[in-house]
Scaffold this active site. Structure first.
Site, mmCIF file in Angstrom:
data_model
loop_
_atom_site.group_PDB
_atom_site.id
_atom_site.type_symbol
_atom_site.label_atom_id
_atom_site.label_comp_id
_atom_site.label_asym_id
_atom_site.label_seq_id
_atom_site.Cartn_x
_atom_site.Cartn_y
_atom_site.Cartn_z
ATOM 1 N N LYS A 53 0.887 -1.186 0.047
ATOM 2 C CA LYS A 53 -0.141 0.101 0.051
ATOM 3 C C LYS A 53 0.747 1.217 0.065
ATOM 4 O O LYS A 53 0.618 2.255 -0.651
ATOM 5 C CB LYS A 53 -1.048 0.128 1.091
ATOM 6 C CG LYS A 53 -1.936 -0.958 1.190
ATOM 7 C CD LYS A 53 -2.933 -1.477 2.306
ATOM 8 C CE LYS A 53 -3.666 -2.793 2.211
ATOM 9 N NZ LYS A 53 -4.105 -3.459 3.133
ATOM 10 N N GLN A 97 -5.115 -2.172 9.319
ATOM 11 C CA GLN A 97 -4.818 -3.397 8.561
ATOM 12 C C GLN A 97 -5.340 -4.564 9.320
ATOM 13 O O GLN A 97 -5.145 -4.636 10.779
ATOM 14 C CB GLN A 97 -3.428 -3.670 8.427
ATOM 15 C CG GLN A 97 -2.687 -4.901 7.745
ATOM 16 C CD GLN A 97 -3.135 -5.003 6.345
ATOM 17 O OE1 GLN A 97 -3.231 -4.099 5.450
ATOM 18 N NE2 GLN A 97 -3.640 -6.076 5.791
ATOM 19 N N ASP A 120 -11.554 1.362 3.332
ATOM 20 C CA ASP A 120 -11.881 0.017 2.849
ATOM 21 C C ASP A 120 -13.330 -0.195 2.628
ATOM 22 O O ASP A 120 -13.713 -1.333 2.211
ATOM 23 C CB ASP A 120 -11.575 -1.003 4.201
ATOM 24 C CG ASP A 120 -10.168 -1.375 3.901
ATOM 25 O OD1 ASP A 120 -9.725 -1.635 2.713
ATOM 26 O OD2 ASP A 120 -9.430 -1.802 5.029
#
Ligand code: NDP
Length: 285
Positions: A53, A97, A120
């Site tokens: 990322k 995460q 997300d």
């Protein structure tokens, strides 16, 4: 042989396009989109995903801050970090995460992220928006899958699509996106009986199970489009592999994705795109 759709190539094109957009945005608004990533602990898989990322942010010119904390962080400490990021007007996207250590309530953490920074798309408000067809943030992997299909002008309307896997992050949202494109969608899972009979019917087969080479040649309809989301270690070679027995299916499928180099890179590019979308909402609101 069916065409292997390279998610890697597609994502490079997408990143090049976004890089140009970010230059224009910075000129117009005086700052770049900013993604904050929180990494708890040092799980090698999570560390590697976070690195991917960071690399993508760098490629596109999106500002990235990675906050690393030890795995014994308390839930309150983590909530406090998220609270500060929620309040920071110069942070556009927040990603925690996953998975989190077991003493931390994952749902509680996801729900604490401001929905307009939830890159997300896992916050209940964004989930509701997806199911109600209202504007919101679409989860990265399902978004990437649809882009892969669209990149080859694969006709979805009226097609029989089978999604194997019903997780909140892949199986369910991609099923909804396919439904929105007027596919007739079957969702299969671990309790599905005669799975082969179900998958063999599908014109479009999406696999998100997490079992190496789980889908065999006799489970695929000739000419089907096969999208492999799984990321696994091969039991013998220990190399990365998908859920699909690629070598034995590639000749039977009309289109197929490969692991690595398929849906994974598209997921990250869609994450960057979601960060840019959040930025635009913030600067234009
Ligand atoms: P989950 O473990 O959350 O879900 C797996 C799904 O597979 C469940 O719905 C489960 O069914 C189903 N399943 C398990 N065994 C069987 C079986 N024998 N037959 C049919 N269905 C079965 O996984 P995720 O959705 O999070 O991820 C799936 C895979 O995709 C993993 O390999 C993951 O690493 C990968 N992934 C890849 C991404 C990328 O960017 N490329 C992003 C996200 C995930 P049930 O619900 O009944 O338990």
């Amino acid at each position: 042989m069916g065409k292997v759709i390279s998610g890697k190539e597609l994502s490079l094109k997408k990143r090049a396009y976004m890089k140009n957009e970010v230059i224009k945005l910075e000129n117009k608004y005086g700052r770049k989109p900013h993604l904050a990533v929180i990494l708890i602990g040092d799980d090698p898989g999570s560390v590697s995903y976070v690195k991917g990322k960071e690399k993508a942010c760098l490629e596109v010119g999106v500002k990235n801050t990675t906050i690393v904390r030890p795995k014994d962080i308390t839930q309150e400490e983590l909530l406090s970090i998220i609270h500060d990021l929620n309040c920071d007007p110069y942070v556009d996207g927040i990603l925690v995460q996953l998975p989190l250590p077991s003493h931390i309530n994952q749902t509680f953490i996801i729900n604490s992220i401001s929905p307009d920074k939830d890159v997300d798309g896992f916050h209940p408000q964004n989930v509701a928006s997806l199911y109600l067809k209202q504007p919101g943030i679409i989860p990265c992997t399902p978004k990437g899958i649809i882009e892969v299909l669209d990149s080859e002008n694969i006709d979805i309307e009226g097609k029989k699509a089978c999604v194997v896997g019903r997780s909140n992050i892949v199986g369910l949202p991609v099923s909804k996106l396919l439904l929105d494109k007027n596919a007739t969608v079957t969702i299969a899972h671990s309790r599905t009986k005669n799975l082969k009979e179900v998958t063999k019917n599908a014109d479009i087969l999406i696999i998100a199970v997490g079992k190496p080479l789980f889908i065999k040649e006799d489970m695929v309809k000739p000419g089907a489009v096969v999208i492999d989301v799984g990321v696994n270690r091969h039991p013998i070679t220990n190399k990365l592999c998908g859920d699909v027995d690629f070598d034995n299916i590639k000749d039977k499928a009309s289109f197929i994705t490969k692991v690595p180099g398929g849906i994974g890179p598209m997921t990250i590019s869609c994450l960057i795109e979601n960060t840019i979308e959040c930025f635009l909402k913030h600067v234009e609101d």
